[in-house]
Design a protein around this motif. Structure first.
Motif, short mmCIF file in Angstrom:
data_model
loop_
_atom_site.label_atom_id
_atom_site.label_comp_id
_atom_site.label_asym_id
_atom_site.label_seq_id
_atom_site.Cartn_x
_atom_site.Cartn_y
_atom_site.Cartn_z
N ASN A 1 0.81 -1.21 0.00
CA ASN A 1 0.00 0.00 0.00
C ASN A 1 0.85 1.26 0.00
N THR B 1 1.71 4.79 -0.15
CA THR B 1 0.82 5.94 -0.02
C THR B 1 1.60 7.22 0.23
N LEU C 1 3.86 7.91 3.35
CA LEU C 1 3.35 7.45 4.65
C LEU C 1 3.76 6.01 4.93
N TYR D 1 8.67 -0.81 7.24
CA TYR D 1 7.93 -2.06 7.39
C TYR D 1 6.90 -2.02 8.51
N MET D 2 6.86 -0.93 9.24
CA MET D 2 5.78 -0.78 10.20
C MET D 2 4.47 -0.44 9.50
N ASP D 3 4.57 0.07 8.25
CA ASP D 3 3.36 0.44 7.53
C ASP D 3 3.27 -0.17 6.14
N TYR D 4 4.41 -0.50 5.53
CA TYR D 4 4.38 -1.11 4.20
C TYR D 4 4.30 -2.62 4.40
N VAL D 5 3.30 -3.22 3.80
CA VAL D 5 3.01 -4.63 4.09
C VAL D 5 3.65 -5.53 3.05
N ARG E 1 4.10 -12.23 3.82
CA ARG E 1 4.84 -13.17 4.67
C ARG E 1 4.25 -14.56 4.50
N ALA F 1 -9.74 -3.25 5.48
CA ALA F 1 -10.53 -2.02 5.63
C ALA F 1 -11.23 -1.66 4.32
#
Lengths: 789, 263
Positions: free
Chosen positions: A695, A697, A705, A709-713, A716, A780
């Protein structure tokens, strides 16, 4: 049956011994004697005017050897785009200069505007924080439509944010418009092909070294194509003659396209090495990778499919905005055009195709080829709109595809988008896929899911792509500024073992295993006696590297041609040794034998004779046994596939779980089935990542944003199903000596629409009136789509 | 990372003393602090590691039956040691992050940081735990004071957490797919005197108790007791991974699933 370790054998990868035991040698593992460290200072704003940069405090910090800004590179060349695209009106594309370091303006978050060279990385980082840049922030240009409508520009000197407005094929435009106007049914879909961050496991890294005695340079760098990188630096950016610059790409930990390109950091470490007289090393951290590696995809498309009421396709028409980011990366103009528009007929006999694509500059990271490069975007558009049309027409998604497939007896087939597909059998792939999926039992599986409160969907997809890039004559006509052949040198050593120098570069593909399989098979010798040399421009012939699923189809063919030359020469030597005519010799299983006799010599004996040419016809045959071949393909190769995906959707949370995935591919003749399966697995995983997870963004200020890796998925293991693959019994490529088609990208091309089609099928089965959701289909987004419907 | 000193005290008293230095910072398992240092987003003069303090390690059962966890105990140990005594807590600890995180991260570190998406705050608030520091005892209801805000004073160290053991409990987490922190996590615990429901990941104010659900579940401990209840989206986090409406919706879904799964 394949010979032991020869063509067609699933030989285990010899390079894995070092990769799996931590013995790989990557650029960051190299420590040159006396090396110093480079750290880049990157823009924290997306768009800004550089008013001044005060480096004086930084220069006086401990350990600092030099500080560079864009001013230092004002007089060197820009990093060029490799393809010239002309707009529909004949105007050439806009090509603003891409400097080594930002000069005058910063144009995206992460745009490097200064660099510090210091004894240690820590000292360089400390000094970098002391650089005082006065940058006047301007409103960021992020949204493509707004960029085209607005009157502020990423590059002021071109006075537009449109790089080009391309039509393919422009002469077909009127006919396509007319066909759509008169069609009984038109399905229209607006979709986004989401931007992706490549995320190679190994971040980019470069070491520059300068030898004052020879006035020569060495660049060790993370590259998929060291010769191309050298050419770009030599001919365009720095003007260093090729004979004074060696580029070495050692082990490279994944590229996916992002390491095709030459980046400013490579030029910087070379210039810095000369200035400070020491090797200069830079290793990107993960944050830099997110901000400064070339991203992938990022198309906004409207596609229309016109068809008869019975589902016969009449026309595809697309309008696309393609983001090229702040600067033109080397392949960025080819990716959305000739690697995208040319595939817009898909696997189908559709007579009318027209593609309009506008490339747009924005204040975001450059966008370029990423695994699949244009073809995933084409396949996604086509295969999503076909699914939607089937639903509107009440047709089965497989039936509508089969109805329009190019049939086996129609090859070679000239597609309405301008390519000549050489071979394929799309119905056979669909047959195989249907059998593997056990579609009859799908309803049972759906009921079992529903009993758990889950919705289950089945997604279908067919793809064809063009890879093994590329015929130089053709791409020259299409705007390429380089040739796209490749090269191999086969060196038979005196005692019969071989070194094969190749232009392709392995960064995960398994060349060190597969090329010896081919050579060993052709020479009738143990592949273990063949070693591959790659990645070093001082050792290998001029080849164009590895991308576009070209290593086997193009460089592998060069290996075949060079080996054929070896056999031809060896035969002459053998004929002399056997006192026979070369025409009377057979060459089988590594033995040259006189037909009808028991007289023979082995390949090894011939090799020794070539290097110890006693009693040797030196007047007719040169000593030594080493041959080079350059191979330029006659056409692209056209792998194809039929894919299926089954998902479960949790109607309460919107979470999608991929339950089953089936990939049936036609890669022509397969050299090493195990490695090909691995390529499909990897591609499918990246495709599932694009479809469900990844995602990228930017916000309205041009801030990324999803920059860690806390936000880019990243996908796994627990996001993934078992992936059933089959690539047996392909239709051979008709124009290369191996009959092979590229296999590196099919998985990433075929899978995203398969997954999305499955999710839509699941939602429809649950009575949700959802016809499309843009990727990534996060929980979401799926929940929002279900609940707004 | 900037240079810093490292202190390795072996007693709570020594740790507290070392933390009196200005700009000294306590280091638990480092699962948040170390990445922050690597990104040069913090510049402590000294790190005071708590992991060598024996009296802050381990799990035991207190005289009142509560599960007592030393502040420096890692998640993997909690998961293992509470598997039979407090399965709801064990399940929560055993699903934090990945094995590497669980073998480094500590209960005290998690509660002191009070990340709005962390799991442990839900367990502490949802079980009415007592946070014990070098200076005092703090009820969980008084401890959590908003996103990354707690009742801890400067230099105060969580030495132990006492979790009253419920009759039934469960933690249901819907993960944020990148970080695998809780997008929404709900800890439900049924005690003789009522049910507690604590929600993490959802609110801009950090972990909170969903009192309407507590009331409904105290009367009827079943997922259907939540029918008709809803959570307002006001004050819920909205980000890349979900809108405030989505999070509010998930609070109810996860609460229902936690109740159904509670044992």
């Amino acid at each position: 049956m394949p010979k032991d370790g020869g063509i067609g054998a699933s030989t285990t990868r010899r390079e894995d011994v070092r990769f799996l035991t931590g013995k790989g040698k990557y650029t960051a593992d190299i420590n040159a004697f006396g090396q110093v460290s480079a750290i880049f200072v990157r823009s924290t704003v997306a768009n800004g005017v550089i008013k001044s940069i005060d480096t004086s405090a930084a220069e006086s910090m401990p350990g600092v050897l030099a500080v560079f800004t864009g001013e230092d590179f004002a007089d060197v060349g820009g990093n060029p785009a490799g393809w010239l695209i002309n707009s529909r009106d004949g105007e050439p594309m806009k090509e603003p200069k891409r400097p080594v370091l930002a000069h005058g303006k910063v144009r995206h978050v992460g745009d490097a505007y200064a660099a510090v060279i210091a004894e240690t990385e820590q000292q360089a980082r400390d000094a970098a924080e002391e650089i005082i840049a006065d940058i006047e922030e301007l409103p960021a240009i992020v949204d493509m439509a707004a960029a085209l409508a607005g009157d502020s520009y990423v590059h002021d000197e071109i006075e537009t944010n449109q790089c080009f407005d391309w039509g393919w094929i422009e002469d077909n435009r009127a006919a396509t418009d007319e066909a759509i106007k008169n069609a009984p049914h038109v399905t229209t879909l607006e979709l986004i092909n989401n931007r992706l961050v490549p995320n190679a496991m190994e971040p980019r890294a470069s070491i520059g070294t300068y030898d004052a005695a020879g006035d020569s340079y060495l660049l060790q760098t993370t590259s998929q194509n060291p010769h191309l990188t050298r050419l770009l630096i030599s001919a365009f950016v720095m003007g260093i003659p090729e004979n004074k610059l060696t580029v070495i790409a050692p082990d490279v930990g994944g590229g996916f396209g992002s390491k095709i390109y030459h980046y400013g950091e490579e030029a910087l470490v070379l210039a810095a090495a000369k200035k400070v007289g020491r090797p200069v090393k830079w290793v990107a951290d993960r944050s830099e990778s997110f901000l400064s590696d070339a991203h992938g995809r990022d198309h906004v498309t409207k596609i229309e499919l016109a068809c008869e009421k019975d589902g016969t396709f009449i026309a595809f028409r697309t309008e696309t905005l393609a983001n090229v980011g702040a600067y033109l990366s080397n392949f960025s103009t080819a990716t959305p055009t000739f690697l995208h528009g040319t595939l817009m007929a898909g696997n189908y006999t559709v007579p009318n195709v027209y593609v309009n694509l506008k490339a747009v500059f924005t204040n975001t990271a450059p966008v370029d080829a990423y695994r699949g490069a244009g073809r995933p975007e084409a396949t996604y558009s086509i295969e999503r709109v076909i699914d939607m049309a089937a639903r509107e027409l009440g047709m089965d998604p497989i039936e509508i595809r089969r109805k329009n497939f190019i049939k086996p007896d129609q090859f070679p087939f000239a597609s309405a988008a301008g390519l000549e597909y050489d071979s394929g059998n799309y119905d056979a792939l669909m047959d195989k896929m249907e059998a593997m999926v056990d579609r009859k039992a799908f309803e049972e599986r759906r009921k079992a899911s529903e009993a758990k409160g889950m919705l289950r969907g089945l997604g279908i997809n067919a793809y064809v792509e063009a890879c093994g890039i590329a015929p130089s004559n053709l791409v020259g006509v299409l705007g390429s500024r380089v040739g796209l052949y490749d090269a191999a040198t086969v060196r038979v050593n005196a005692t019969g073992n071989l070194s094969v120098m190749v232009g392709a570069h392995s960064h995960g593909q398994g060349h060190e295993t597969v090329f010896p399989q081919i050579v060993g098979d052709m020479l009738g010798i143990d592949p273990a006696s063949v070693d591959i040399v790659h990645g070093d421009t001082s050792k290998i012939p001029f080849g164009m590297g590895t991308y576009g699923s070209r290593s086997l189809a193009v460089c592998g063919s060069a290996v075949v041609r060079a080996t054929e030359k070896i056999i031809a020469k060896a035969k002459k030597i053998a004929a002399h040794m056997l006192e026979a005519s070369a025409d009377d010799l057979d060459f089988t299983d590594g033995q040259f034998a006189v037909k009808g006799t028991d007289k023979s010599v082995s390949f090894g004996e011939v090799a020794l004779k070539a290097y110890i040419p006693h009693n040797y016809p030196l007047e007719d045959i040169e000593p030594g046994l080493e041959e080079t071949a350059f191979y330029d393909p006659a056409n692209f190769t056209y792998p194809s596939g039929a894919y299926a995906c089954e998902v479960e959707v949790d109607p309460e949370t919107g979470k999608v779980t991929v339950e089953r995935f089936t990939a049936c591919d036609d890669f022509g003749n397969v050299m090493n089935p195990m490695i090909v399966s691995g390529q499909v697995h990897g591609g499918v995983v990246q495709g599932i990542g694009q479809a469900l997870l990844e995602n990228t963004t930017y916000d309205e200020n041009g801030q990324l944003l999803s920059a860690s890796y806390m936000d880019y998925v990243m996908p796994r293991a627990d996001d993934l199903p078992f992936i059933a693959v089959d690539h047996a019994d392909g239709t051979p490529c008709t124009h290369n000596p191996l009959g092979a088609k590229g296999c590196g990208e099919g998985g990433a091309i075929g899978s995203p629409p398969t997954v999305v089609n499955a999710v839509i099928d699941a939602l429809q089965s649950g009575g949700k009136n959802v016809t499309h959701i843009d990727m990534p289909l996060t929980p979401a987004r799926v929940w929002a789509a279900m609940n707004n419907a | 990372m900037y240079a810093f000193e490292i202190e390795r005290p072996s007693t709570i008293a020594d740790a507290v003393k070392a933390l009196k230095d200005e700009d000294a910072q306590a280091l638990g398992g480092g699962q948040t602090l170390i990445p922050t240092l690597k990104a040069r987003l913090a510049m402590p003069s000294a790190l005071v590691s708590l992991s060598g303090i024996g009296e802050m390690q381990g799990v035991c059962i207190g005289d009142d039956g509560a599960v007592c966890v030393g502040g420096a105990t890692n998640h993997a140990t909690v998961a293992k040691e509470t598997a039979s005594s407090f399965p709801g807590l064990s399940g929560l600890a055993g699903n934090i992050g990945d094995p590497a995180v669980r073998n480094r991260g500590t209960v005290g570190g998690s509660l002191a940081n009070n990340d709005p998406s962390a799991c442990y705050p839900a367990a502490a608030l949802g079980s009415g735990a007592t946070i014990i520091t070098n200076a005092r005892e703090i009820a969980a209801d008084d401890y959590f004071q908003g996103m990354f805000e707690t009742a801890l004073d400067e230099g105060e160290v969580i030495t132990e957490v006492r979790f009253p053991v419920p009759e039934k409990s469960h933690y249901e987490k819907f993960v944020q797919p990148a970080s695998r922190f809780a997008l929404v996590g709900v800890f439900v615990a049924k005690y003789a005197d009522g049910v507690r429901v604590a929600v993490t990941g959802a609110s801009e104010n950090g972990v909170f108790r969903w009192s309407e659900a507590e009331a409904a579940l105290s009367t009827d401990f079943s997922a259907s007791a939540l029918d008709g209840l809803s959570v307002s989206a006001d004050g819920m986090i909205a980000d890349l991974h979900g809108s405030s409406e989505y999070r509010a919706h998930l609070v109810k879904v996860m609460t229902g699933r936690a109740v159904t799964a509670a044992s």
